[in-house]
Design an enzyme around this catalytic site. Structure first.
Site, mmCIF file in Angstrom:
data_model
loop_
_atom_site.group_PDB
_atom_site.id
_atom_site.type_symbol
_atom_site.label_atom_id
_atom_site.label_comp_id
_atom_site.label_asym_id
_atom_site.label_seq_id
_atom_site.Cartn_x
_atom_site.Cartn_y
_atom_site.Cartn_z
ATOM 1 N N SER A 169 0.850 -1.200 0.000
ATOM 2 C CA SER A 169 0.000 0.000 0.000
ATOM 3 C C SER A 169 0.884 1.248 0.000
ATOM 4 C CB SER A 169 -0.930 -0.030 1.220
ATOM 5 O OG SER A 169 -1.918 0.967 1.098
ATOM 6 N N ASN A 170 0.319 2.390 0.317
ATOM 7 C CA ASN A 170 1.102 3.623 0.386
ATOM 8 C C ASN A 170 0.553 4.501 1.508
ATOM 9 O OD1 ASN A 170 -1.041 5.385 -0.753
ATOM 10 N ND2 ASN A 170 -0.748 4.038 -2.511
ATOM 11 N N TYR A 171 1.164 5.661 1.705
ATOM 12 C CA TYR A 171 0.851 6.497 2.865
ATOM 13 C C TYR A 171 -0.334 7.434 2.663
ATOM 14 C CZ TYR A 171 5.331 5.107 4.886
ATOM 15 O OH TYR A 171 6.352 4.398 5.413
#
Ligand code: CTP
Length: 419
Positions: free
Chosen positions: A223-225
């Site tokens: 995923s990412n932030y």
């Protein structure tokens, strides 16, 4: 589409605003709100509770408002000429009453109709058509308690706008909902109360937001932030302007904006499917999601076991949700994207605008302070299909959302005709 960002006369200019301040730590932020209102040309008077006065000084508030701060309902003296009807003076004077921060105690008093100080007396002496904006701030457990929730319901039923507190670190050391909205946000809500903008009424807006999660196995993902804040701010802003808004969101920790239809998805494939279903009934498609470009090609069902010193996960390309819309876009439909790039790489953003057949792209970078993921602010440059380039400077995601919607306005300010 034409870019028009004209200076406007503030809707609060000349308005008479009473600010009620009760006893929460967020009270220390209220002089800033008074300043914002005064700068925009409003007249401001402050009703401070006894407890509020322990968190912010009367002197600060009197200085920034240019008016004496009122606390109790009784006049200072009982000699002839004293202000014997002080308890009704602010209620009769106000064009709008904003209470920030509103504690559990003050909310209870307002919902019960008590009137033992200037703030609560103002509430029940206010003219019935005047807007009341309430910004709760308290510990998360207090906010969720059935009593507080019941009182908030009562106030809403009476027509008050009670805003959800924001999530974040609280004075108690906990993290969760309970923080008062920032002064800029409150200022924005006051402006809206005076000048509701309905320029998107009848328009159907779809916004994608947040990250996607791409499963590696049953318990792990890539995923990412992305926090989802930019997309949620856009959905809220579009709704406020009267649009019917569908928000397709990846996993985030944010409350659903009032009046918005939210569809929760996890992966890019799910986001793409949810968006595709709505392509035809979309007037404006805004892609603020940080969609993972790749997903594990064959996610494992259970939990992968640790084994060799190295392991490889083969990735497959995800569909581009925004490009998919751009490809099928009919005349009159608008597509808006974001381009998260390394600093200065405007050219890459412009290429994305062309490649994905967009009308507007918001270039931003994660490398500058106050911009990118997980922060409240953003520094955006808008690029239009016609070649215009508008640097917006550092601003809250709420303000950036407003500017993006402003930039979609056709010249003259009315809604673009649909093809
Ligand atoms: N986007 C999308 N679906 C994807 C990838 C991106 O809808 N699979 C959208 C984003 O929501 C954003 C825009 O496309 O509005 C640009 O995203 P960005 O990550 O900056 O660009 P990419 O096209 O992924 O290109 P790159 O990562 O190579 O810069």
């Amino acid at each position: 589409m034409v870019f028009t960002i004209k200076p406007k006369i503030s809707p609060v200019k000349g308005k008479r605003i009473v600010l009620g301040i009760s006893g929460g730590i967020a009270a220390y932020k209220t002089p800033l709100l008074v300043r914002l209102l005064k700068k925009a040309g409003a007249e401001v008077r402050v009703a401070l509770t006894e407890a509020g006065g322990r968190f912010v000084s009367e002197l600060s508030l009197a200085t920034v408002s240019g008016e004496a701060v009122l606390k109790g309902v009784f006049p200072e003296t009982d000699t002839p000429g004293a202000d014997f009807t002080r308890h009704i003076s602010l209620g009769e004077w106000a064009d709008l009453f904003v209470i920030a921060p509103a504690t559990a105690n003050t909310i209870a008093k307002l919902s019960a109709g008590l009137s033992d100080d200037m703030l609560s007396a103002t509430f029940i002496t206010l003219r019935p058509d005047r807007p009341v904006l309430i910004f709760p701030a308290m510990d998360g457990h207090m906010f969720r308690s059935p009593s507080v929730q019941r009182n908030i319901r009562t106030l809403r039923e009476q027509g008050c706008q009670v805003f959800e507190p924001e999530s974040g670190a609280l004075a108690s050391g906990q993290c969760g909902p309970g923080r008062m909205a920032e002064p800029e946000e409150i200022f924005g809500r006051i402006k809206e109360a005076f000048a509701p903008d309905t320029s998107l009424a009848g328009t159907r807006v779809v916004v994608t937001a947040g990250p996607t999660r791409e499963r590696i196995d049953g318990v792990r993902f890539i995923s990412n932030y992305s926090s989802g804040r930019m997309g949620f701010a856009l959905a809220r802003a579009a709704r406020k302007r009267g649009a019917s808004v569908t928000l397709i969101s990846g996993p985030v920790q944010l409350p659903t904006p009032e009046g918005v239809l939210r569809i929760d998805v996890e992966s890019a494939l799910e986001m793409d499917a949810a968006a595709r279903e709505r392509y035809r009934e979309t007037d404006i498609f805004i892609a603020a999601a940080a969609v993972a470009d790749y997903r594990p090609a064959s996610p494992a069902g259970g939990k992968l076991k640790k084994g060799a010193a190295e392991m490889e996960v083969k990735l497959a390309l995800n569909p581009d949700v925004l490009a998919g819309f751009g490809k099928e876009k009919r005349p009159g439909q608008l597509a808006v994207g974001f381009a998260l790039e390394t600093a200065g790489n405007l050219e890459s953003a412009r290429q994305k605008l062309e490649r994905k057949n967009l009308d507007l792209i918001a270039f931003n970078t994660f490398e500058e302070e106050g911009a990118g993921f997980e922060v409240e602010t953003n520094r955006i440059t808008l690029l239009s299909r016609g070649g215009a380039e508008i640097p917006l400077g550092l601003m809250t995601k709420e303000d950036a959302a407003e500017k993006i919607l402003d930039a979609l306005r056709p010249a003259g300010g009315s809604k673009e005709s649909k093809g």
